[in-house]
Design an enzyme around this catalytic site. Structure first.
Site, PDB file in Angstrom:
ATOM      1  N   HIS A 150       0.837  -1.194   0.000  1.00  0.00           N
ATOM      2  CA  HIS A 150       0.000   0.000   0.000  1.00  0.00           C
ATOM      3  C   HIS A 150       0.879   1.253   0.000  1.00  0.00           C
ATOM      4  O   HIS A 150       1.263   1.751   1.058  1.00  0.00           O
ATOM      5  CB  HIS A 150      -0.904   0.002   1.241  1.00  0.00           C
ATOM      6  CG  HIS A 150      -1.804  -1.190   1.330  1.00  0.00           C
ATOM      7  ND1 HIS A 150      -1.349  -2.428   1.741  1.00  0.00           N
ATOM      8  CD2 HIS A 150      -3.128  -1.332   1.054  1.00  0.00           C
ATOM      9  CE1 HIS A 150      -2.364  -3.287   1.722  1.00  0.00           C
ATOM     10  NE2 HIS A 150      -3.451  -2.649   1.313  1.00  0.00           N
ATOM     11  N   HIS A 176     -28.701 -13.868  24.890  1.00  0.00           N
ATOM     12  CA  HIS A 176     -27.631 -13.749  25.875  1.00  0.00           C
ATOM     13  C   HIS A 176     -26.998 -15.092  26.244  1.00  0.00           C
ATOM     14  O   HIS A 176     -26.120 -15.135  27.103  1.00  0.00           O
ATOM     15  CB  HIS A 176     -28.166 -13.066  27.138  1.00  0.00           C
ATOM     16  CG  HIS A 176     -28.355 -11.583  26.988  1.00  0.00           C
ATOM     17  ND1 HIS A 176     -29.116 -11.032  25.990  1.00  0.00           N
ATOM     18  CD2 HIS A 176     -27.859 -10.537  27.701  1.00  0.00           C
ATOM     19  CE1 HIS A 176     -29.107  -9.718  26.094  1.00  0.00           C
ATOM     20  NE2 HIS A 176     -28.341  -9.389  27.117  1.00  0.00           N
ATOM     21  N   HIS A 216      -3.900   3.243  -3.583  1.00  0.00           N
ATOM     22  CA  HIS A 216      -4.077   2.753  -2.210  1.00  0.00           C
ATOM     23  C   HIS A 216      -3.376   1.419  -1.978  1.00  0.00           C
ATOM     24  O   HIS A 216      -2.576   1.299  -1.039  1.00  0.00           O
ATOM     25  CB  HIS A 216      -5.566   2.586  -1.875  1.00  0.00           C
ATOM     26  CG  HIS A 216      -5.792   1.845  -0.592  1.00  0.00           C
ATOM     27  ND1 HIS A 216      -5.687   2.445   0.643  1.00  0.00           N
ATOM     28  CD2 HIS A 216      -6.080   0.539  -0.340  1.00  0.00           C
ATOM     29  CE1 HIS A 216      -5.910   1.544   1.589  1.00  0.00           C
ATOM     30  NE2 HIS A 216      -6.149   0.386   1.014  1.00  0.00           N
TER      31      HIS A 216
END
Length: 660
Positions: A31, A472, A263
């Site tokens: 990059h 949960h 990029h």
């Protein structure tokens, strides 16, 4: 190129740019855009402000630098070579992203001197930097400015700020008034897909200001403006600072700068040649003109005298021994004694306790003797039982505490603990419900990857939590965490195993630990005292058989007592069942083959756990030899849920008889 004059800041920055350009081209991957865009800011920071000594990379009072945008790794590797870190040779730069080189695609802690954290998953670096900055303030409160007085600098991109963890982290940093934290935002308006306007219109300036940060906006390619911004950030005594750098991604590339094309791909030979011409850089690939390299190396030496004076202060300080012990996060030799004493008391009292309560009782004896533990919870202190009476609360007005109210910020909590552990001085532990490990998994994975002693206290560990229901009830979470390399997952069956699990976690210096703890009360199953830590074996025979073993029942946590009762029922039917408690599969796998075979035996095996079967067949030989969950749970009292899902003594007995 430089006519033997003092190199200009632009020429210094171009050294970073071309090391990145050449290394990425040689690797044919990487990059280049961010290193090229951030080179000017990095040059100003590293030549004028940051406090570090490449010859002493572990100096405790060095500034911390975190590259949250880890894909820009060649920015950091280039800086390290230029500054003179011994491990960062030009050969390492040339072998960027190659097997055996320390110059990995993203910076890796423990592999490269001066890399303070493994980054790459965007946003994690910001939160770890918050942990480092908080640890600095806490250590400063203990030892004063003479020994602890440094900054934490973090560079982040648009992607880091889009990640949800960034909001959690910057919010807490502003609340805590971490004035020695400075974040550089690489505001280049580009993402992989294209312009940032494809996906966001957030006003980051207002966002940071709303979270209590000082905000400074500058041209990211104006070294004088950047310098003044850093000076302003260092002058603020009450707020962390955001320096918003308006940059051009791939700055210097005539045809690709300012676009997403720069990029994540090499520039290509033709564009590299054009960039060399545009920036007046005639040096061959991987060569830095001597005067520029000399100037960089001089910058690398600028804090040597500061480091030496600090060392002199440490050597004459009455706090030297305490400071060094804290920074090395040594565990007191008293730990074994207090755990042994607690176990003796538990054998005598035989309490029926939820293991989350047993955990708090264990912490009540640990925290007074391990004085560098720092606890916390994500708004579940009363449920996780992570606070003990001797811990005062850390706040903007009291950095000398040992307990953090993280708020409902599970992901940042985990990453901040990573940052604290990386900084040194503390052993962090914090709690939430086990099911919310899913929120934290990115940071938990980095705990394991970096080998950090971070302790996750995760309660409400099964359908045993009852009425809160399947949202949960973490049926899949144990398997997920056990699949993480270098993560020790403990699921203790009673108060003694809980105490032993804490002892193991504290003694595990190069790995994180998860304690999966119950909401519901459990009977004591270890009725005979043993000075040996049996949980350190990972698994052991809790109930043996003589003279033969017909079947082995392997269980964890709240299901171990079901296995014990089932074994008693089977004995009435002349079936000899051994019960193996397996609180930690990872510890068990570390034992030698002879021990493992002796514990598991040769008889058929059944595993019992109120979670999904995934992973248990390596011990049972068949996924059918399992009593547990095959789907999500339900909302009802715990005993009804166990009956409904067939996790009962009767079901274990029936399964054993069917196998035999």
């Amino acid at each position: 190129m430089t006519n033997n004059d003092t190199p200009t800041p632009k020429q210094m920055a171009n050294a970073i740019r071309f090391l990145a350009i050449d290394a990425i081209q040689a690797a044919n991957s990487g990059h280049p855009g961010a290193p090229m865009g951030l080179a000017d800011a990095a040059t100003t920071l590293f030549t004028k402000h940051i406090k570090l000594d490449p010859t002493c990379p572990h100096w405790p009072d060095r500034d911390r630098f975190v590259l949250s945008a880890g894909h820009a790794s060649m920015l950091q590797y280039g800086l390290h070579y230029l500054l003179g870190y011994k491990d960062m040779s030009i050969e390492q730069i040339k072998n960027f992203r190659q097997l055996g080189a320390i110059t990995a695609g993203h910076p890796e802690y423990g592999h490269v001197d001066g890399v303070e954290a493994t980054t790459g998953p965007l946003g994690q670096g910001i939160a770890m930097a918050v942990g480092m900055a908080l640890a600095e303030r806490m250590n400063n409160a203990k030892f004063g400015d003479e020994l602890v007085d440094h900054y934490t600098w973090v560079m982040a991109g648009d992607g880091c700020l889009m990640e949800g963890i960034s909001h959690e982290a910057i919010d807490l940093a502003g609340h805590m008034k971490l004035n020695k934290l400075v974040l550089f935002w690489d505001d280049n308006s580009i993402t992989i897909d294209g312009g940032t306007d494809l996906s966001t219109s957030t006003d980051q300036i207002k966002r940071f200001a709303a979270s209590g940060w000082q905000v400074i906006e500058v041209n990211g390619h104006d070294d004088k403006a950047i310098d003044q911004a850093i000076i302003a950030a260092k002058s603020n005594n009450t707020q962390p600072s955001l320096i918003a750098l308006k940059t051009i991604i791939g700055q210097g590339s005539p045809n690709k700068s300012g676009t997403n094309k720069v990029h994540g791909a090499p520039l290509g030979e033709e564009e590299i040649a054009a960039t060399r011409k545009a920036l007046n850089w005639s040096a061959p690939a991987f060569e830095i003109p001597n005067d520029i390299l000399d100037a960089w190396r001089a910058s690398g030496r600028k804090s040597v005298a500061t480091q030496e004076k600090w060392q002199q202060r440490l050597n004459t300080s009455s706090d030297k021994e305490a400071f060094m012990a804290a920074m090395q996060t040594k565990v007191s030799s008293d730990l074994e004694a207090v755990i042994t004493e607690l176990k003796q008391k538990l054998i005598k009292d035989q309490p029926k306790q939820a293991t989350r309560v047993a955990s708090q009782k264990t912490l009540e004896v640990i925290n007074p003797v391990i004085t560098n533990t720092v606890g916390g919870s994500a708004d579940l202190t009363g449920s996780n039982n992570t606070l003990t009476a001797d811990l005062s609360v850390i706040s903007p007005d009291n950095y000398d505490g040992r307990y953090i109210y993280y708020g409902v910020r599970e992901h940042a909590m985990a990453a901040i603990m990573n940052g604290m552990a990386l900084h040194g001085g503390f052993i962090p532990y914090s709690g939430t419900f086990l099911v919310f490990a899913g929120y934290m998994l990115g940071a938990m994975r980095l705990s394991a990857l970096m080998g950090l002693r971070v302790i996750y206290v995760l309660t409400h560990d099964s359908i045993g939590l009852g009425e809160d229901g399947p949202t949960h009830q973490p049926v899949e979470t144990l398997a997920t965490l056990r699949s993480l390399p270098n993560m020790f997952v403990y699921r203790p069956c009673d108060a003694i195993e809980t105490a032993e699990s804490w002892q193991c976690a504290l003694n595990e210096t190069n790995a994180p630990s998860t304690l999966a703890l119950t909401r519901q009360g459990l009977p004591m199953l270890r009725v005979e005292n043993s000075d040996e830590n049996l949980c350190a074996k990972g698994a052991y025979i809790l109930r043996g058989t003589k003279p033969t073993r017909d079947i082995t029942l392997i269980a964890t946590g709240s299901e171990v007592y079901l296995a014990v009762e089932a074994a008693a029922e089977l004995a009435k039917q002349n079936i000899q069942a051994a019960v193996v408690s397996m609180p930690c599969q990872e510890k068990f796998e570390q034992q030698d083959k002879q021990y493992r075979e002796a514990v598991l035996g040769n008889a058929p095996r059944i595993a019992i756990e109120a979670a999904v079967e995934f992973g248990w067949s390596r011990y049972t030989g068949s996924a059918d030899n399992f009593i547990g969950m095959s789907g999500f749970g339900g909302s009802a009292p715990a005993d009804q849920l166990y009956e409904h899902f067939g996790i009962t003594v009767a079901a274990i007995v029936a399964k054993a008889k069917s196998i035999l």
